[in-house]
Design a protein around this motif. Structure first.
Motif, PDB file in Angstrom:
ATOM      1  N   UNK A   1      -2.356   3.222   6.630  1.00 48.05           N
ATOM      2  CA  UNK A   1      -3.641   3.754   7.107  1.00 48.05           C
ATOM      3  C   UNK A   1      -3.515   5.187   7.639  1.00 48.05           C
ATOM      4  N   UNK A   2      -2.320   5.573   8.054  1.00 44.99           N
ATOM      5  CA  UNK A   2      -2.145   6.933   8.560  1.00 44.99           C
ATOM      6  C   UNK A   2      -2.146   7.975   7.458  1.00 44.99           C
ATOM      7  N   UNK A   3      -1.859   7.544   6.248  1.00 43.51           N
ATOM      8  CA  UNK A   3      -1.691   8.502   5.157  1.00 43.51           C
ATOM      9  C   UNK A   3      -2.786   8.417   4.109  1.00 43.51           C
ATOM     10  N   UNK A   4      -3.499   7.296   4.103  1.00 45.37           N
ATOM     11  CA  UNK A   4      -4.492   7.100   3.059  1.00 45.37           C
ATOM     12  C   UNK A   4      -5.867   7.470   3.605  1.00 45.37           C
ATOM     13  N   UNK A   5      -6.512   8.483   3.026  1.00 45.44           N
ATOM     14  CA  UNK A   5      -7.778   8.950   3.587  1.00 45.44           C
ATOM     15  C   UNK A   5      -8.890   7.887   3.549  1.00 45.44           C
ATOM     16  N   UNK A   6      -8.735   6.912   2.659  1.00 50.26           N
ATOM     17  CA  UNK A   6      -9.779   5.915   2.480  1.00 50.26           C
ATOM     18  C   UNK A   6      -9.438   4.567   3.140  1.00 50.26           C
ATOM     19  N   UNK A   7      -8.432   4.574   3.994  1.00 49.66           N
ATOM     20  CA  UNK A   7      -7.913   3.307   4.522  1.00 49.66           C
ATOM     21  C   UNK A   7      -8.997   2.443   5.171  1.00 49.66           C
ATOM     22  N   UNK A   8      -9.857   3.075   5.958  1.00 51.26           N
ATOM     23  CA  UNK A   8     -10.881   2.299   6.668  1.00 51.26           C
ATOM     24  C   UNK A   8     -11.826   1.599   5.680  1.00 51.26           C
ATOM     25  N   UNK A   9     -12.199   2.311   4.621  1.00 48.56           N
ATOM     26  CA  UNK A   9     -13.074   1.689   3.619  1.00 48.56           C
ATOM     27  C   UNK A   9     -12.375   0.542   2.904  1.00 48.56           C
ATOM     28  N   UNK A  10     -11.099   0.727   2.646  1.00 43.95           N
ATOM     29  CA  UNK A  10     -10.345  -0.323   1.948  1.00 43.95           C
ATOM     30  C   UNK A  10     -10.189  -1.541   2.868  1.00 43.95           C
ATOM     31  N   UNK A  11      -9.950  -1.284   4.140  1.00 44.32           N
ATOM     32  CA  UNK A  11      -9.918  -2.378   5.117  1.00 44.32           C
ATOM     33  C   UNK A  11     -11.255  -3.115   5.121  1.00 44.32           C
ATOM     34  N   UNK A  12     -12.345  -2.362   5.160  1.00 44.52           N
ATOM     35  CA  UNK A  12     -13.667  -2.992   5.196  1.00 44.52           C
ATOM     36  C   UNK A  12     -13.923  -3.816   3.935  1.00 44.52           C
ATOM     37  N   UNK A  13     -13.404  -3.364   2.811  1.00 46.65           N
ATOM     38  CA  UNK A  13     -13.543  -4.136   1.570  1.00 46.65           C
ATOM     39  C   UNK A  13     -12.779  -5.458   1.674  1.00 46.65           C
ATOM     40  N   UNK A  14     -11.550  -5.406   2.198  1.00 44.71           N
ATOM     41  CA  UNK A  14     -10.770  -6.639   2.425  1.00 44.71           C
ATOM     42  C   UNK A  14     -11.544  -7.595   3.342  1.00 44.71           C
ATOM     43  N   UNK A  15     -12.058  -7.049   4.447  1.00 41.61           N
ATOM     44  CA  UNK A  15     -12.790  -7.890   5.413  1.00 41.61           C
ATOM     45  C   UNK A  15     -14.030  -8.500   4.770  1.00 41.61           C
ATOM     46  N   UNK A  16     -14.706  -7.705   3.955  1.00 35.37           N
ATOM     47  CA  UNK A  16     -15.927  -8.171   3.299  1.00 35.37           C
ATOM     48  C   UNK A  16     -15.616  -9.293   2.307  1.00 35.37           C
ATOM     49  N   UNK A  17     -14.575  -9.107   1.493  1.00 37.27           N
ATOM     50  CA  UNK A  17     -14.186 -10.134   0.507  1.00 37.27           C
ATOM     51  C   UNK A  17     -13.900 -11.469   1.174  1.00 37.27           C
TER      52      UNK A  17
END
Ligand SMILES: Nc1ncnc2c1ncn2[C@@H]1O[C@H](COP(=O)(O)OP(=O)(O)O)[C@@H](O)[C@H]1O
Ligand SMILES: [Mg+2]
Length: 229
Positions: free
Chosen positions: A192-208
């Protein structure tokens, strides 16, 4: 079956005995087997062509801690040829290290046991005859679903607190064994420190995950999301 002599030899050099018992499943990136490790039945995940694997942005945070020699750390940081080579050679080691940290912290993942060559040995979810089904293969009752949902959200939080987002969380990558869920399949995880989209990807995991469990029990996506800072 493929040739396991290198894994068996390397295991031997470290004082372990390995015997492959049966094939469980092959995918694009890896093949999973039942194996006997030091006389106990385990799962053995063998990664294909790890040297050809394009290095992703995962694990760098942990990698910084992983390399003991300052020159290696500098090489990896500078992304020079030596650094790239080091990363490719070591990503399975880093994945194993990461899994150990998650497991120690209480995440719902199969217990990592040993990393040898291109393979990771872990707790077998299943036995001699069967393998644990994926969430997508089964029906849960409301109580099971409520407990499992909680356990998975707590696990995603543990990953997040270690700086990692699984990035492919779905009912396909959660196995169900002895009335509990186990999250598997981490090679695509991101830092998450290096990936600019980490928060969105986390939210996608949470949503799934929330969508899946919403069929069985009460879920609250907004409340779950709020726990991730
Ligand atoms: N610890 C385990 N115990 C039992 N079966 C496993 C285990 N890990 C993986 N599997 C089986 O192997 C399949 C593929 O594993 P996975 O880690 O998802 O790899 P990939 O999707 O990259 O091929 C899983 O869907 C599951 O059926
Ligand atoms: Mg998978």
């Amino acid at each position: 079956m493929q040739d396991f002599s290198q894994i068996i030899e390397q295991a031997k050099a470290f004082g372990h005995t390995v015997a492959v018992v049966s094939h469980i499943k092959s995918g694009k990136e890896a093949a999973v087997f039942r194996a006997m490790l030091d006389g106990k039945i385990v799962a053995m995940k063998v990664y294909k062509n790890p040297e050809e694997r394009s290095f992703q942005n995962a694990y760098e945070y942990l990698a910084g801690k992983f390399y003991k020699s300052p020159s290696a750390r500098r090489a990896v940081a500078k992304k020079n040829k030596f650094g790239r080579k080091l990363k490719q050679k070591n990503w399975i080691k880093r994945e194993f290290f990461m899994l150990q940290k998650f497991h120690e912290a209480g995440a719902a993942i199969p217990r990592p046991i040993l990393q040898i060559d291109d393979s990771i040995f872990m707790e077998l979810l299943g036995d001699e005859g069967i393998v644990a089904p994926r969430l997508i293969d089964i029906e849960l009752d409301q109580n099971e679903a409520a407990t499992a949902y909680h356990s998975i959200i707590e696990s995603i939080l543990i990953f997040w607190e270690h700086g990692i987002v699984h990035a492919d969380l779905s009912p396909y990558n959660v196995l169900w064994w002895k009335s509990k869920p186990f999250i598997i399949d981490f090679p695509q995880s991101i830092d998450k420190r290096l990936h600019p989209d980490a928060r969105n990807i986390l939210d996608r995991d949470l949503k799934n995950i929330t969508k899946y469990f919403g069929r069985y029990t009460e879920v609250d996506l907004a409340a779950a999301e709020k726990r991730f800072k």
